[in-house]
Design an enzyme around this catalytic site. Structure first.
Site, PDB file in Angstrom:
ATOM      1  N   SER A  48     -59.099  32.830   8.167  1.00  0.00           N
ATOM      2  CA  SER A  48     -60.329  32.602   8.919  1.00  0.00           C
ATOM      3  C   SER A  48     -60.611  31.114   9.009  1.00  0.00           C
ATOM      4  O   SER A  48     -60.194  30.336   8.143  1.00  0.00           O
ATOM      5  CB  SER A  48     -61.497  33.303   8.214  1.00  0.00           C
ATOM      6  OG  SER A  48     -62.751  32.827   8.669  1.00  0.00           O
TER       7      SER A  48
ATOM      8  N   TYR B 139     -65.962  33.409   0.240  1.00  0.00           N
ATOM      9  CA  TYR B 139     -65.078  33.855   1.320  1.00  0.00           C
ATOM     10  C   TYR B 139     -64.188  32.711   1.805  1.00  0.00           C
ATOM     11  O   TYR B 139     -62.970  32.861   1.945  1.00  0.00           O
ATOM     12  CB  TYR B 139     -65.917  34.404   2.473  1.00  0.00           C
ATOM     13  CG  TYR B 139     -65.116  34.943   3.628  1.00  0.00           C
ATOM     14  CD1 TYR B 139     -64.485  36.183   3.552  1.00  0.00           C
ATOM     15  CD2 TYR B 139     -65.001  34.219   4.809  1.00  0.00           C
ATOM     16  CE1 TYR B 139     -63.753  36.679   4.619  1.00  0.00           C
ATOM     17  CE2 TYR B 139     -64.276  34.705   5.884  1.00  0.00           C
ATOM     18  CZ  TYR B 139     -63.652  35.938   5.783  1.00  0.00           C
ATOM     19  OH  TYR B 139     -62.932  36.433   6.846  1.00  0.00           O
TER      20      TYR B 139
ATOM     21  N   LYS C 120     -60.084  32.454   1.459  1.00  0.00           N
ATOM     22  CA  LYS C 120     -59.195  32.319   2.624  1.00  0.00           C
ATOM     23  C   LYS C 120     -58.364  31.042   2.541  1.00  0.00           C
ATOM     24  O   LYS C 120     -57.201  31.012   2.962  1.00  0.00           O
ATOM     25  CB  LYS C 120     -60.019  32.338   3.916  1.00  0.00           C
ATOM     26  CG  LYS C 120     -60.587  33.708   4.267  1.00  0.00           C
ATOM     27  CD  LYS C 120     -59.501  34.761   4.458  1.00  0.00           C
ATOM     28  CE  LYS C 120     -60.063  36.063   4.998  1.00  0.00           C
ATOM     29  NZ  LYS C 120     -59.022  37.120   5.126  1.00  0.00           N
TER      30      LYS C 120
END
Length: 264
Positions: free
Chosen positions: A142, A155, A159
């Site tokens: 992402s 998050y 990633k």
């Protein structure tokens, strides 16, 4: 014969969105696709959809936060098909959360699904790929891996770890195993739709900040995943490919000021 005829693939997070599209496209290209996710109903529906269209697919409920569940998935695939050639580490979880208020368990769960799970699945799969003469892994990342944002520390960090894992595995297991990643921009999935329900104005804002002037579709990512796992990309490994409509690339202060004026 399709590009992936006779190959066996695992696609995680295959019940919806990007994973569903990758599973459908790879099956259409001839692969035996094993759809993996926590939700039995969703992956069974995708496997049935593929089989009804003449493809070959099966479903296996898998919890990517548990090593024993990941191991059971790989064992199932090898016992059923006798080989393993392709893996799409697509499953992801965890959105914005308070850096100060999030519990340790919540943070660890985000890392487990987005980074540790893909690493465990990759290292369990690689020996079988080697036995089959080679293989390819694609990791779905992402823009949050490289962009600063509010409340996305778990998050985004997970990633970023996934992208570095991509480079490390690509180096260690070349040339037999190729490992690449896709860094996604704003892709129109159920996760994003959930955000739009809470903040309807976000759709237009994301479109405005994306030079391609639209949101991405799961098919945009699936086509890139297909390329990175096909013979057409035989000289590509350790790469992180942006599929983002230009959203993530660096922009000049002049361009940023133009966007800011347009929003007033």
């Amino acid at each position: 014969m399709g590009e992936f005829d006779g190959k066996v693939a695992i696609v995680t997070g295959a019940g919806r969105g990007i994973g569903r599209q990758i599973a459908r496209d790879w099956a259409e290209l001839g692969a035996h696709v094993v759809c993996a996710a926590r939700s039995d109903a969703e992956i069974e529906a995708v496997a049935f959809e593929i089989s009804s269209a003449g493809g070959r697919a099966s479903a296996h409920a898998t919890d990517l936060s548990r090593e024993d569940s990941i191991s059971a998935l790989v064992d199932f695939v090898v016992e059923k098909y006798g080989r393993l050639d392709l893996v799409a580490n697509n499953a992801g979880a965890g959105g914005a959360m308070s850096t100060l208020d999030a519990s340790e368990r919540e943070i660890l769960e985000v890392f487990q699904v987005n980074a540790i799970g893909p690493l465990l699945l990759s290292r369990l799969s690689i020996p079988h790929m080697q036995s089959s003469g080679g293989g390819a892994i694609v990791n779905i990342s992402s823009g949050m891996a490289v962009l600063g944002d509010f409340g996305g520390v778990a998050y985004g960090s997970a990633k970023a770890a996934l992208e570095q894992m991509t480079r490390m595995l690509a180096t260690e297991f070349a040339p037999e195993i190729r490992v690449n990643a896709i860094r996604c921009g704003s892709i129109e999935t159920s996760m994003l739709e959930g955000l739009f329900e809470v903040q309807p104005e976000m759709r237009k804002e994301l479109e405005r900040w994306t030079p391609a002037d639209r949101l991405g579709q799961p098919s945009d990512v699936s086509k890139a995943a297909t390329y990175l796992c096909s013979a057409d990309s035989s000289f590509v490994t350790g790469a992180v490919l942006d599929v983002d409509g230009g959203l993530i690339m660096g922009k000049s202060p002049l361009l940023l000021s133009r966007y800011a004026r347009a929003s007033v």
